[in-house]
Design an enzyme around this catalytic site. Structure first.
Site, PDB file in Angstrom:
ATOM      1  N   HIS A   7      47.517  13.043  -2.437  1.00  0.00           N
ATOM      2  CA  HIS A   7      48.955  12.805  -2.594  1.00  0.00           C
ATOM      3  C   HIS A   7      49.405  11.600  -1.779  1.00  0.00           C
ATOM      4  O   HIS A   7      48.733  11.173  -0.838  1.00  0.00           O
ATOM      5  CB  HIS A   7      49.788  14.038  -2.216  1.00  0.00           C
ATOM      6  CG  HIS A   7      49.669  14.527  -0.815  1.00  0.00           C
ATOM      7  ND1 HIS A   7      48.745  15.473  -0.410  1.00  0.00           N
ATOM      8  CD2 HIS A   7      50.371  14.203   0.311  1.00  0.00           C
ATOM      9  CE1 HIS A   7      48.896  15.712   0.883  1.00  0.00           C
ATOM     10  NE2 HIS A   7      49.864  14.970   1.350  1.00  0.00           N
ATOM     11  N   HIS A  79      52.864   8.873   4.372  1.00  0.00           N
ATOM     12  CA  HIS A  79      51.406   8.909   4.532  1.00  0.00           C
ATOM     13  C   HIS A  79      50.723   9.016   3.173  1.00  0.00           C
ATOM     14  O   HIS A  79      51.357   9.324   2.169  1.00  0.00           O
ATOM     15  CB  HIS A  79      50.961  10.049   5.459  1.00  0.00           C
ATOM     16  CG  HIS A  79      51.242  11.448   4.972  1.00  0.00           C
ATOM     17  ND1 HIS A  79      52.411  12.127   5.242  1.00  0.00           N
ATOM     18  CD2 HIS A  79      50.480  12.294   4.225  1.00  0.00           C
ATOM     19  CE1 HIS A  79      52.346  13.322   4.697  1.00  0.00           C
ATOM     20  NE2 HIS A  79      51.200  13.457   4.074  1.00  0.00           N
ATOM     21  N   GLU A 130      46.179  11.069   6.024  1.00  0.00           N
ATOM     22  CA  GLU A 130      45.842  12.500   6.100  1.00  0.00           C
ATOM     23  C   GLU A 130      44.546  12.712   5.333  1.00  0.00           C
ATOM     24  O   GLU A 130      44.376  12.147   4.244  1.00  0.00           O
ATOM     25  CB  GLU A 130      46.973  13.336   5.469  1.00  0.00           C
ATOM     26  CG  GLU A 130      46.708  14.832   5.420  1.00  0.00           C
ATOM     27  CD  GLU A 130      47.818  15.613   4.745  1.00  0.00           C
ATOM     28  OE1 GLU A 130      48.773  15.009   4.210  1.00  0.00           O
ATOM     29  OE2 GLU A 130      47.747  16.850   4.754  1.00  0.00           O
TER      30      GLU A 130
HETATM   31  C1  LIG Z   1      49.945  19.174   6.781  1.00  0.00           C
HETATM   32  C2  LIG Z   1      51.097  19.625   5.944  1.00  0.00           C
HETATM   33  C3  LIG Z   1      51.519  18.582   4.917  1.00  0.00           C
HETATM   34  C4  LIG Z   1      50.410  18.435   3.879  1.00  0.00           C
HETATM   35  O1  LIG Z   1      50.353  17.406   3.174  1.00  0.00           O
HETATM   36  O2  LIG Z   1      49.642  19.402   3.731  1.00  0.00           O
HETATM   37  C5  LIG Z   1      51.841  17.271   5.574  1.00  0.00           C
HETATM   38  O3  LIG Z   1      51.464  16.200   5.183  1.00  0.00           O
HETATM   39  S1  LIG Z   1      52.824  17.393   6.982  1.00  0.00           S
HETATM   40  C6  LIG Z   1      53.203  15.684   7.436  1.00  0.00           C
HETATM   41  C7  LIG Z   1      53.913  15.637   8.742  1.00  0.00           C
HETATM   42  N1  LIG Z   1      52.987  15.716   9.854  1.00  0.00           N
HETATM   43  C8  LIG Z   1      52.510  14.600  10.436  1.00  0.00           C
HETATM   44  O4  LIG Z   1      52.864  13.483  10.081  1.00  0.00           O
HETATM   45  C9  LIG Z   1      51.513  14.806  11.559  1.00  0.00           C
HETATM   46  C10 LIG Z   1      50.921  13.488  12.019  1.00  0.00           C
HETATM   47  N2  LIG Z   1      51.964  12.581  12.500  1.00  0.00           N
HETATM   48  C11 LIG Z   1      52.144  12.337  13.842  1.00  0.00           C
HETATM   49  O5  LIG Z   1      51.459  12.858  14.717  1.00  0.00           O
HETATM   50  C12 LIG Z   1      53.248  11.348  14.207  1.00  0.00           C
HETATM   51  O6  LIG Z   1      54.121  11.214  13.105  1.00  0.00           O
HETATM   52  C13 LIG Z   1      52.697   9.926  14.551  1.00  0.00           C
HETATM   53  C14 LIG Z   1      51.876  10.006  15.839  1.00  0.00           C
HETATM   54  C15 LIG Z   1      51.870   9.373  13.412  1.00  0.00           C
HETATM   55  C16 LIG Z   1      53.881   8.988  14.775  1.00  0.00           C
HETATM   56  O7  LIG Z   1      54.705   9.492  15.801  1.00  0.00           O
HETATM   57  P1  LIG Z   1      56.148   8.814  16.051  1.00  0.00           P
HETATM   58  O8  LIG Z   1      56.919   8.743  14.771  1.00  0.00           O
HETATM   59  O9  LIG Z   1      56.751   9.535  17.209  1.00  0.00           O
HETATM   60  O10 LIG Z   1      55.914   7.317  16.387  1.00  0.00           O
HETATM   61  P2  LIG Z   1      55.076   6.647  17.550  1.00  0.00           P
HETATM   62  O11 LIG Z   1      56.000   5.934  18.456  1.00  0.00           O
HETATM   63  O12 LIG Z   1      54.043   7.554  18.160  1.00  0.00           O
HETATM   64  O13 LIG Z   1      54.318   5.605  16.598  1.00  0.00           O
HETATM   65  C17 LIG Z   1      53.377   4.716  17.077  1.00  0.00           C
HETATM   66  C18 LIG Z   1      53.364   3.582  16.079  1.00  0.00           C
HETATM   67  O14 LIG Z   1      53.030   4.085  14.752  1.00  0.00           O
HETATM   68  C19 LIG Z   1      54.089   3.750  13.847  1.00  0.00           C
HETATM   69  N3  LIG Z   1      54.228   4.851  12.906  1.00  0.00           N
HETATM   70  C20 LIG Z   1      54.727   6.082  13.144  1.00  0.00           C
HETATM   71  N4  LIG Z   1      54.697   6.837  12.020  1.00  0.00           N
HETATM   72  C21 LIG Z   1      54.179   6.056  11.052  1.00  0.00           C
HETATM   73  C22 LIG Z   1      53.914   6.233   9.665  1.00  0.00           C
HETATM   74  N5  LIG Z   1      54.183   7.404   9.051  1.00  0.00           N
HETATM   75  N6  LIG Z   1      53.382   5.210   8.964  1.00  0.00           N
HETATM   76  C23 LIG Z   1      53.115   4.023   9.579  1.00  0.00           C
HETATM   77  N7  LIG Z   1      53.348   3.761  10.901  1.00  0.00           N
HETATM   78  C24 LIG Z   1      53.878   4.777  11.610  1.00  0.00           C
HETATM   79  C25 LIG Z   1      55.317   3.548  14.692  1.00  0.00           C
HETATM   80  O15 LIG Z   1      56.229   2.736  14.007  1.00  0.00           O
HETATM   81  C26 LIG Z   1      54.722   2.900  15.917  1.00  0.00           C
HETATM   82  O16 LIG Z   1      54.451   1.559  15.595  1.00  0.00           O
HETATM   83  P3  LIG Z   1      54.845   0.396  16.633  1.00  0.00           P
HETATM   84  O17 LIG Z   1      54.443  -0.873  15.942  1.00  0.00           O
HETATM   85  O18 LIG Z   1      54.045   0.717  17.881  1.00  0.00           O
HETATM   86  O19 LIG Z   1      56.340   0.551  16.844  1.00  0.00           O
HETATM   87 CO    CO Z   2      50.630  15.433   3.352  1.00  0.00          CO
END
Ligand SMILES: CC[C@H](C(=O)O)C(=O)SCCNC(=O)CCNC(=O)[C@H](O)C(C)(C)COP(=O)(O)OP(=O)(O)OC[C@H]1O[C@@H](n2cnc3c(N)ncnc32)[C@H](O)[C@@H]1OP(=O)(O)O
Ligand code: CO
Length: 134
Positions: A7, A79, A130
């Site tokens: 997805h 994602h 993911e």
């Molecule tokens: C599992 C159930 C369901 C399924 O399909 O089955 C799902 O998919 S649930 C989906 C929701 N769960 C998650 O997303 C878990 C993993 N995600 C995380 O742990 C956080 O979202 C994380 C660590 C990826 C980002 O955390 P946060 O938003 O607090 O930002 P940070 O300051 O830590 O980010 C560092 C850096 O990454 C960039 N960033 C953040 N999110 C994304 C993204 N989705 N795509 C691309 N880039 C992303 C953020 O802008 C920061 O960049 P920088 O240049 O340093 O500013």
């Molecule tokens: Co998902």
């Protein structure tokens, strides 16, 4: 290692409105909302002939997508999910190659009740990945 595209996920501020848009404007099949409190989101899946779109909105006050929506108030691509045959072997190979596996590194059951892991977006061309056990 990675296989089918399971997805593409879009974070949205209003899941009901996004679901209605995909169903009524884009004419797609949209599932009922599925709360995933363990993941801090509520999701629906948009069924397509060759893959799925996951629409997700924050659930609870510690949702991992809340900061993303704060940066992208209208929503946005969040994602991509690839299937892997052996998620533990994939994890170990990626970690050995220096990739950051998010959380404690142990797979958790995702929306399809299959083990999933997430890889840090900064290690993969700015894209949150993911992995889901096929
Ligand atoms: C599992 C159930 C369901 C399924 O399909 O089955 C799902 O998919 S649930 C989906 C929701 N769960 C998650 O997303 C878990 C993993 N995600 C995380 O742990 C956080 O979202 C994380 C660590 C990826 C980002 O955390 P946060 O938003 O607090 O930002 P940070 O300051 O830590 O980010 C560092 C850096 O990454 C960039 N960033 C953040 N999110 C994304 C993204 N989705 N795509 C691309 N880039 C992303 C953020 O802008 C920061 O960049 P920088 O240049 O340093 O500013
Ligand atoms: Co998902």
């Amino acid at each position: 290692m990675i296989g089918r595209l399971n997805h593409v996920a879009i974070a949205v501020p209003d899941l009901a409105a996004a679901s209605a848009m995909y169903r009524d404007v884009l004419g797609a099949e949209v599932s009922e909302p599925l709360p995933l409190p363990g993941h801090g989101v509520t999701v629906v899946f948009v069924g397509l002939p060759n893959t799925k779109i996951e629409l997700l909105q924050p659930l609870g006050d510690a949702s991992p997508i809340a900061p993303f929506l704060a940066r992208n108030p209208s929503g946005g691509m969040h994602h991509v999910c690839y299937e892997v045959d052996d998620i533990l072997a994939a994890r170990d190979r990626l970690k050995a190659g220096g990739a950051r596996v998010l959380g404690d590194g142990e797979p958790k059951l995702g929306a399809h009740d299959k083990p999933v892991l997430f890889l840090h977006p900064k290690d993969f061309t700015g894209t949150l990945i993911e992995l889901e056990q096929a």
